[in-house]
Write a protein that holds these residues in place. Structure first.
Motif, short mmCIF file in Angstrom:
data_model
loop_
_atom_site.label_atom_id
_atom_site.label_comp_id
_atom_site.label_asym_id
_atom_site.label_seq_id
_atom_site.Cartn_x
_atom_site.Cartn_y
_atom_site.Cartn_z
N ARG A 9 85.99 84.61 75.01
CA ARG A 9 84.95 85.64 75.05
C ARG A 9 83.69 85.16 74.31
N GLY A 10 83.83 84.12 73.52
CA GLY A 10 82.74 83.68 72.64
C GLY A 10 81.58 83.04 73.40
N ASN A 11 80.47 82.89 72.72
CA ASN A 11 79.28 82.26 73.34
C ASN A 11 79.63 80.91 73.94
N ILE A 12 80.26 80.07 73.15
CA ILE A 12 80.59 78.72 73.63
C ILE A 12 81.85 78.77 74.49
N ARG A 32 92.03 87.63 71.33
CA ARG A 32 92.98 88.41 70.53
C ARG A 32 93.26 89.75 71.19
N ASP A 49 96.27 85.30 69.06
CA ASP A 49 95.61 85.31 67.75
C ASP A 49 96.03 84.01 67.07
N LEU A 50 95.07 83.14 66.84
CA LEU A 50 95.38 81.82 66.27
C LEU A 50 96.00 81.92 64.89
N THR A 51 95.72 83.02 64.20
CA THR A 51 96.26 83.19 62.85
C THR A 51 97.42 84.19 62.84
N THR A 73 88.92 79.60 62.31
CA THR A 73 89.37 80.95 61.96
C THR A 73 89.33 81.10 60.44
N SER A 97 81.51 73.04 62.07
CA SER A 97 80.13 73.30 61.64
C SER A 97 79.71 72.24 60.66
N PRO A 98 78.43 71.82 60.69
CA PRO A 98 77.95 70.87 59.69
C PRO A 98 78.08 71.43 58.27
N SER A 134 74.38 71.66 65.82
CA SER A 134 73.33 72.14 64.92
C SER A 134 73.16 73.65 65.13
N TRP A 135 72.01 74.17 64.82
CA TRP A 135 71.73 75.62 64.80
C TRP A 135 71.80 76.16 66.23
N THR A 138 71.73 80.76 70.13
CA THR A 138 72.16 82.16 70.17
C THR A 138 71.94 82.87 68.82
N ASN A 139 71.75 82.10 67.73
CA ASN A 139 71.41 82.74 66.45
C ASN A 139 70.12 83.54 66.58
N ARG A 142 70.99 86.89 67.82
CA ARG A 142 71.76 87.61 66.79
C ARG A 142 70.86 88.07 65.64
N1 LIG Z 1 75.80 79.71 64.44
C1 LIG Z 1 75.53 78.42 64.29
O1 LIG Z 1 74.38 78.01 64.17
C2 LIG Z 1 76.65 77.42 64.26
C3 LIG Z 1 76.36 76.09 63.98
C4 LIG Z 1 77.41 75.18 63.96
C5 LIG Z 1 78.70 75.57 64.25
N2 LIG Z 1 78.95 76.88 64.52
C6 LIG Z 1 80.35 77.27 64.84
O2 LIG Z 1 80.32 77.98 66.05
C7 LIG Z 1 80.95 79.25 65.88
C8 LIG Z 1 80.21 80.27 66.68
O3 LIG Z 1 80.41 80.00 68.06
P1 LIG Z 1 80.15 81.16 69.11
O4 LIG Z 1 78.74 81.63 68.96
O5 LIG Z 1 80.63 80.71 70.42
O6 LIG Z 1 81.12 82.26 68.49
P2 LIG Z 1 81.40 83.76 68.94
O7 LIG Z 1 80.65 84.09 70.18
O8 LIG Z 1 81.20 84.61 67.74
O9 LIG Z 1 82.96 83.71 69.27
C9 LIG Z 1 83.90 83.40 68.28
C10 LIG Z 1 85.25 83.35 68.96
O10 LIG Z 1 86.21 82.96 67.96
C11 LIG Z 1 87.41 83.60 68.29
N3 LIG Z 1 88.29 83.78 67.15
C12 LIG Z 1 87.97 84.08 65.89
N4 LIG Z 1 89.08 84.25 65.15
C13 LIG Z 1 90.14 84.08 65.98
C14 LIG Z 1 91.54 84.14 65.81
N5 LIG Z 1 92.11 84.44 64.63
N6 LIG Z 1 92.33 83.90 66.88
C15 LIG Z 1 91.78 83.62 68.09
N7 LIG Z 1 90.45 83.56 68.32
C16 LIG Z 1 89.65 83.78 67.27
C17 LIG Z 1 86.98 84.97 68.79
O11 LIG Z 1 88.00 85.42 69.64
P3 LIG Z 1 88.20 86.98 70.05
O12 LIG Z 1 87.54 87.06 71.39
O13 LIG Z 1 89.64 87.15 70.09
O14 LIG Z 1 87.49 87.81 69.02
C18 LIG Z 1 85.66 84.70 69.51
O15 LIG Z 1 85.79 84.66 70.90
C19 LIG Z 1 80.85 79.54 64.37
O16 LIG Z 1 81.87 80.42 63.97
C20 LIG Z 1 80.98 78.17 63.79
O17 LIG Z 1 82.35 77.86 63.69
C21 LIG Z 1 77.97 77.81 64.53
#
Ligand SMILES: NC(=O)c1ccc[n+]([C@@H]2O[C@H](COP(=O)([O-])OP(=O)(O)OC[C@H]3O[C@@H](n4cnc5c(N)ncnc54)[C@H](OP(=O)(O)O)[C@@H]3O)[C@@H](O)[C@H]2O)c1
Length: 282
Positions: A9-12, A32, A49-51, A73, A97-98, A134-135, A138-139, A142
């Motif tokens: 469901r996440g952005n990536i 989840r 749920d990974l955890t 997670t 993440s860096p 990097s950044w 989608t930030n 948000r």
């Molecule tokens: N923001 C930045 O600039 C940046 C830079 C570098 C790296 N990052 C990394 O990229 C991530 C953000 O990526 P994004 O924007 O694609 O995130 P996102 O849209 O917020 O999606 C996060 C996903 O993580 C899943 N998740 C979290 N906890 C979980 C668990 N216990 N079990 C299973 N799935 C779980 C969620 O699953 P559910 O659908 O089940 O909720 C959700 O789909 C950050 O958290 C970080 O690790 C971010």
């Protein structure tokens, strides 16, 4: 064989699913709560749920899985990784993440969470590749979307902090290259992914304004004001850590890598491309 996409469901994660499907790959997309997940027709889904502590859920999610796209997670996913190893998973692509290694966030919660996940992965014995994007562009949605939509100034505590916006599709395309069976050229190393240009945060706001065809005002605010305006969904310690990282990036152009082009064969997309595709969100 199947590619397991966690956080589908996440952005990536959602982009990883779309691209894997486009090349005809068998996919299992997980969330989840399956009620929150919508996937393209024909994509198999599973609750995960990974955890969590449900070994049956792990076994079902991992059936016939060759590679895994993995999110970080807050709690440890070590039992899931153990199950993945036992299930014969051949490779994991981990979105880290860096913050995991950069000085400003190293001791902060974002650094700790990602480093702990990397340690779990190393201890699992699973072959893996770590992505350090990097950044994420989608930030901008948000953090600034509400102000821009309301035609209010974007409030920035550190407008001169440098960032390198990366298009989420570039992250997803690199991940897909690494996930596809027998496409091992770039596997097994850390891959530091960046967009094409370092810019100040207020320049990133201006780039979005240029795409929308109207200037977006920026108002510099204090760190204290930023903390006072914290959104309830963001933990205070996470915001503190992000502010530390921004403070450390003031006047410091961030490094650019050629990883996206090296792996996908195409240059990384500029922020304006993402802004053009997401005009409706602003
Ligand atoms: N923001 C930045 O600039 C940046 C830079 C570098 C790296 N990052 C990394 O990229 C991530 C953000 O990526 P994004 O924007 O694609 O995130 P996102 O849209 O917020 O999606 C996060 C996903 O993580 C899943 N998740 C979290 N906890 C979980 C668990 N216990 N079990 C299973 N799935 C779980 C969620 O699953 P559910 O659908 O089940 O909720 C959700 O789909 C950050 O958290 C970080 O690790 C971010």
């Amino acid at each position: 064989m199947t590619v397991l996409v966690t956080g589908a469901r996440g952005n990536i994660g959602s982009r990883v699913v779309t691209r894997l499907q486009a090349v005809g790959q068998q996919i299992r997309a997980t969330a989840r709560d399956l009620a929150t997940l919508s996937v393209p027709e024909g994509v198999e889904t599973a609750r995960l749920d990974l955890t969590g502590e449900d070994p049956t859920a792990f076994t079902e999610a991992l059936k016939d899985v060759d590679t895994v796209f993995l999110y970080a997670t807050r709690a440890s996913a070590a039992p899931f990784l153990k199950a993945a190893h036992a299930a014969g998973v051949r490779h994991v692509v981990f979105l880290s993440s860096p913050a995991s290694y950069e000085a400003a966030e190293f001791r902060g919660p974002i650094g700790r969470i990602h480093r702990a996940a990397e340690q779990d992965l190393a201890a699992s014995g699973l072959d893996h590749t770590i992505l350090y994007p990097s950044w994420l562009a989608t930030n901008a949605r948000r953090d600034w979307g509400a102000a821009i939509r309301a035609r209010q100034p974007v409030e920035l505590p550190y407008p001169a902090a440098q960032c390198v916006p990366i298009h989420p599709d570039d992250v997803a395309e690199v991940a897909v290259d690494l996930l596809l069976p027998d496409n091992a050229t770039h596997r097994g190393r850390m891959q530091v992914l960046t967009g094409p240009a370092s810019m100040r945060l207020d320049e990133a706001v201006a780039a979005i304004g240029a795409e929308l065809g109207r200037p977006i005002p920026v108002r510099e605010i204090s760190r204290e004001a930023a903390l006072a305006r914290r959104e309830p969904w963001m933990a205070a310690e996470i915001l503190e850590s992000l502010l530390d990282s921004a403070a450390a990036a003031v006047g410091r152009p961030a490094p650019i890598t050629n990883t996206v082009e090296r792996i996908t064969g195409r240059p990384a997309r500029p922020l304006r491309t993402w802004a053009a595709e997401n005009r409706a969100d602003f």
